[in-house]
Design a protein around this motif. Structure first.
Motif, PDB file in Angstrom:
ATOM      1  N   ARG A  92     -10.971  -6.978  -0.726  1.00 38.08           N
ATOM      2  CA  ARG A  92     -12.354  -6.985  -0.236  1.00 38.08           C
ATOM      3  C   ARG A  92     -12.910  -5.567  -0.188  1.00 38.08           C
ATOM      4  O   ARG A  92     -14.017  -5.300  -0.608  1.00 38.08           O
ATOM      5  CB  ARG A  92     -12.418  -7.605   1.163  1.00 38.08           C
ATOM      6  CG  ARG A  92     -12.032  -9.051   1.175  1.00 38.08           C
ATOM      7  CD  ARG A  92     -12.045  -9.623   2.580  1.00 38.08           C
ATOM      8  NE  ARG A  92     -11.561 -10.994   2.559  1.00 38.08           N
ATOM      9  CZ  ARG A  92     -10.294 -11.337   2.690  1.00 38.08           C
ATOM     10  NH1 ARG A  92      -9.370 -10.424   2.856  1.00 38.08           N
ATOM     11  NH2 ARG A  92      -9.933 -12.603   2.658  1.00 38.08           N
ATOM     12  N   SER A  93     -12.108  -4.667   0.368  1.00 34.00           N
ATOM     13  CA  SER A  93     -12.555  -3.288   0.491  1.00 34.00           C
ATOM     14  C   SER A  93     -11.346  -2.420   0.788  1.00 34.00           C
ATOM     15  O   SER A  93     -10.263  -2.915   1.134  1.00 34.00           O
ATOM     16  CB  SER A  93     -13.594  -3.139   1.603  1.00 34.00           C
ATOM     17  OG  SER A  93     -13.076  -3.599   2.844  1.00 34.00           O
ATOM     18  N   MET A 111     -15.682   3.537   3.475  1.00 30.47           N
ATOM     19  CA  MET A 111     -15.339   2.195   3.011  1.00 30.47           C
ATOM     20  C   MET A 111     -15.754   2.089   1.549  1.00 30.47           C
ATOM     21  O   MET A 111     -16.891   2.449   1.198  1.00 30.47           O
ATOM     22  CB  MET A 111     -16.055   1.113   3.820  1.00 30.47           C
ATOM     23  CG  MET A 111     -15.757  -0.277   3.309  1.00 30.47           C
ATOM     24  SD  MET A 111     -16.705  -1.548   4.152  1.00 30.47           S
ATOM     25  CE  MET A 111     -15.941  -1.518   5.751  1.00 30.47           C
ATOM     26  N   TYR A 122      -9.204   6.387   6.745  1.00 28.47           N
ATOM     27  CA  TYR A 122      -9.289   6.847   8.125  1.00 28.47           C
ATOM     28  C   TYR A 122      -8.577   8.188   8.252  1.00 28.47           C
ATOM     29  O   TYR A 122      -7.624   8.480   7.522  1.00 28.47           O
ATOM     30  CB  TYR A 122      -8.606   5.860   9.082  1.00 28.47           C
ATOM     31  CG  TYR A 122      -9.431   4.636   9.429  1.00 28.47           C
ATOM     32  CD1 TYR A 122      -9.438   3.527   8.600  1.00 28.47           C
ATOM     33  CD2 TYR A 122     -10.196   4.598  10.593  1.00 28.47           C
ATOM     34  CE1 TYR A 122     -10.188   2.402   8.912  1.00 28.47           C
ATOM     35  CE2 TYR A 122     -10.952   3.476  10.923  1.00 28.47           C
ATOM     36  CZ  TYR A 122     -10.934   2.382  10.079  1.00 28.47           C
ATOM     37  OH  TYR A 122     -11.678   1.275  10.401  1.00 28.47           O
ATOM     38  N   TYR A 142      -9.693 -10.768   9.498  1.00 28.76           N
ATOM     39  CA  TYR A 142      -9.386  -9.647   8.599  1.00 28.76           C
ATOM     40  C   TYR A 142      -8.640  -8.503   9.272  1.00 28.76           C
ATOM     41  O   TYR A 142      -9.178  -7.424   9.499  1.00 28.76           O
ATOM     42  CB  TYR A 142     -10.661  -9.104   7.965  1.00 28.76           C
ATOM     43  CG  TYR A 142     -11.410 -10.137   7.172  1.00 28.76           C
ATOM     44  CD1 TYR A 142     -12.794 -10.154   7.140  1.00 28.76           C
ATOM     45  CD2 TYR A 142     -10.742 -11.122   6.455  1.00 28.76           C
ATOM     46  CE1 TYR A 142     -13.485 -11.107   6.423  1.00 28.76           C
ATOM     47  CE2 TYR A 142     -11.434 -12.080   5.738  1.00 28.76           C
ATOM     48  CZ  TYR A 142     -12.808 -12.063   5.733  1.00 28.76           C
ATOM     49  OH  TYR A 142     -13.491 -13.003   5.027  1.00 28.76           O
ATOM     50  N   PHE A 165     -12.900   6.549  11.339  1.00 24.89           N
ATOM     51  CA  PHE A 165     -13.362   6.037  10.053  1.00 24.89           C
ATOM     52  C   PHE A 165     -13.962   7.147   9.197  1.00 24.89           C
ATOM     53  O   PHE A 165     -14.734   7.987   9.686  1.00 24.89           O
ATOM     54  CB  PHE A 165     -14.404   4.947  10.307  1.00 24.89           C
ATOM     55  CG  PHE A 165     -15.107   4.454   9.086  1.00 24.89           C
ATOM     56  CD1 PHE A 165     -16.408   4.830   8.829  1.00 24.89           C
ATOM     57  CD2 PHE A 165     -14.466   3.616   8.197  1.00 24.89           C
ATOM     58  CE1 PHE A 165     -17.072   4.376   7.700  1.00 24.89           C
ATOM     59  CE2 PHE A 165     -15.109   3.159   7.062  1.00 24.89           C
ATOM     60  CZ  PHE A 165     -16.418   3.538   6.817  1.00 24.89           C
ATOM     61  N   PHE A 197      -2.114  -1.055   6.692  1.00 24.12           N
ATOM     62  CA  PHE A 197      -2.240   0.384   6.529  1.00 24.12           C
ATOM     63  C   PHE A 197      -1.163   0.906   5.594  1.00 24.12           C
ATOM     64  O   PHE A 197      -0.051   0.390   5.548  1.00 24.12           O
ATOM     65  CB  PHE A 197      -2.073   1.097   7.876  1.00 24.12           C
ATOM     66  CG  PHE A 197      -3.283   1.024   8.756  1.00 24.12           C
ATOM     67  CD1 PHE A 197      -3.468  -0.048   9.608  1.00 24.12           C
ATOM     68  CD2 PHE A 197      -4.229   2.034   8.741  1.00 24.12           C
ATOM     69  CE1 PHE A 197      -4.587  -0.114  10.433  1.00 24.12           C
ATOM     70  CE2 PHE A 197      -5.345   1.983   9.558  1.00 24.12           C
ATOM     71  CZ  PHE A 197      -5.523   0.907  10.400  1.00 24.12           C
ATOM     72  N   TYR A 233      -6.106  -5.409   9.341  1.00 28.10           N
ATOM     73  CA  TYR A 233      -5.888  -4.327   8.379  1.00 28.10           C
ATOM     74  C   TYR A 233      -4.405  -4.192   8.093  1.00 28.10           C
ATOM     75  O   TYR A 233      -3.577  -4.301   8.989  1.00 28.10           O
ATOM     76  CB  TYR A 233      -6.337  -2.986   8.953  1.00 28.10           C
ATOM     77  CG  TYR A 233      -7.822  -2.733   8.981  1.00 28.10           C
ATOM     78  CD1 TYR A 233      -8.302  -1.516   9.433  1.00 28.10           C
ATOM     79  CD2 TYR A 233      -8.744  -3.674   8.581  1.00 28.10           C
ATOM     80  CE1 TYR A 233      -9.655  -1.247   9.477  1.00 28.10           C
ATOM     81  CE2 TYR A 233     -10.103  -3.416   8.628  1.00 28.10           C
ATOM     82  CZ  TYR A 233     -10.549  -2.191   9.078  1.00 28.10           C
ATOM     83  OH  TYR A 233     -11.893  -1.933   9.125  1.00 28.10           O
ATOM     84  N   THR A 239     -15.939  -0.453  -1.829  1.00 30.92           N
ATOM     85  CA  THR A 239     -15.841  -1.828  -2.290  1.00 30.92           C
ATOM     86  C   THR A 239     -15.984  -1.930  -3.803  1.00 30.92           C
ATOM     87  O   THR A 239     -15.474  -2.871  -4.410  1.00 30.92           O
ATOM     88  CB  THR A 239     -16.916  -2.712  -1.636  1.00 30.92           C
ATOM     89  OG1 THR A 239     -18.197  -2.115  -1.868  1.00 30.92           O
ATOM     90  CG2 THR A 239     -16.694  -2.831  -0.141  1.00 30.92           C
ATOM     91  N   LEU A 260     -10.495   1.161   3.018  1.00 33.85           N
ATOM     92  CA  LEU A 260     -11.050   2.086   4.001  1.00 33.85           C
ATOM     93  C   LEU A 260     -10.139   3.294   4.136  1.00 33.85           C
ATOM     94  O   LEU A 260      -8.906   3.170   4.071  1.00 33.85           O
ATOM     95  CB  LEU A 260     -11.199   1.406   5.368  1.00 33.85           C
ATOM     96  CG  LEU A 260     -12.206   0.262   5.418  1.00 33.85           C
ATOM     97  CD1 LEU A 260     -11.539  -1.084   5.169  1.00 33.85           C
ATOM     98  CD2 LEU A 260     -12.926   0.233   6.765  1.00 33.85           C
ATOM     99  N   VAL A 283       0.865  -1.177   0.000  1.00 36.88           N
ATOM    100  CA  VAL A 283       0.000   0.000   0.000  1.00 36.88           C
ATOM    101  C   VAL A 283       0.903   1.230   0.000  1.00 36.88           C
ATOM    102  O   VAL A 283       1.753   1.365   0.883  1.00 36.88           O
ATOM    103  CB  VAL A 283      -0.898   0.039   1.258  1.00 36.88           C
ATOM    104  CG1 VAL A 283      -1.842   1.231   1.192  1.00 36.88           C
ATOM    105  CG2 VAL A 283      -1.665  -1.262   1.402  1.00 36.88           C
TER     106      VAL A 283
END
Lengths: 112, 114
Positions: A31-32, A48, A36, A98, A45, A102, A100, A50, A34, A4
């Motif tokens: 999957r998704s 999100m 923040y 799951y 948050f 970052f 995360y 997807t 997010l 990432v």
């Protein structure tokens, strides 16, 4: 290995400016994504995402995902000093619970 | 609005001492996590916990670390013998489900090992 990358690493703007933050990724079993906001302590948050091409919007903030080119952008219009924070993108990965992963974050400073 | 609460907000400890960081996740959440953030670095996953057992742990989470849910509300992270490099912000998080739901983070405990 999942990767990432956020850009820019830091940004200084004046109140009223519009900013675009980028999150590029190579993540297996996407999957998704997010977004923040991290001010002094806890990440809070924002969005999100997807599905590709569907903009999520909340006030002056909006975000969109491109699953073909593997990136997401976070836009903030009419920035205010309260927008100063680190903006993180994160991905749930693994199986079961799951965790995360970052990105390094983009540090945004908005000057009055 | 429900929130994840962590105590203490700041802990200073001597190298070699044991510390326990405490978290109260959101009450109807089922999945619990600890993350840490060394100053200036990324937020890193430590461990996930579900149904009273560890689901996954990172390579950071060695034998010096343990987690526990001693009652129906608290979730703790214990570091048995702290090292200087354990100095970091530790975040607790919880999620209601695992499938595409956001994690809620506590305000963090800043651990300083001297």
């Amino acid at each position: 290995e999942d990767k990432v990358v956020q850009s820019p690493l830091s940004l200084v703007v004046h109140e009223g400016d519009t900013v675009t933050l980028n999150c590029s990724y190579e993540v297996t079993n996407f999957r998704s994504l997010l977004w923040y906001k991290q001010e002094k302590k806890a990440p809070t948050f924002l969005f999100m995402l997807t599905s590709s091409g569907i903009e999520k919007k909340s006030g002056r903030l909006s975000s969109i995902l491109d699953k073909k080119e593997l990136f997401s952008i976070l836009n903030i219009t009419a920035t205010q000093t309260g927008d100063s924070a680190i903006y993180l993108c994160a991905f749930p990965t693994g199986s079961g619970t799951y965790k995360y992963i970052f990105g390094t974050g983009t540090r945004l400073k908005v000057l009055a | 609005e429900p929130e994840v609460t962590q105590t203490p907000s700041h802990q200073v400890t001597q190298m070699g001492q044991e510390v326990i960081l405490r978290c109260v996740p959101i009450s109807n959440h089922l999945y619990f996590y600890w993350y840490r953030q060394i100053l200036g670095q990324k937020v890193e996953f430590l461990v996930s916990f579900y149904n009273n057992e560890i689901s996954e742990k990172s390579e950071i989470f060695d034998d010096q670390f343990s987690v526990e849910r001693p009652d129906g509300s608290n979730f703790t992270l214990k570091i048995r013998s702290t090292k200087l490099e354990d100095s970091a912000m530790y975040f607790c998080a919880s999620t209601e489900h695992t499938a595409n739901t956001e994690a809620f983070f506590g305000q963090g405990t800043r651990l300083t090992v001297v």
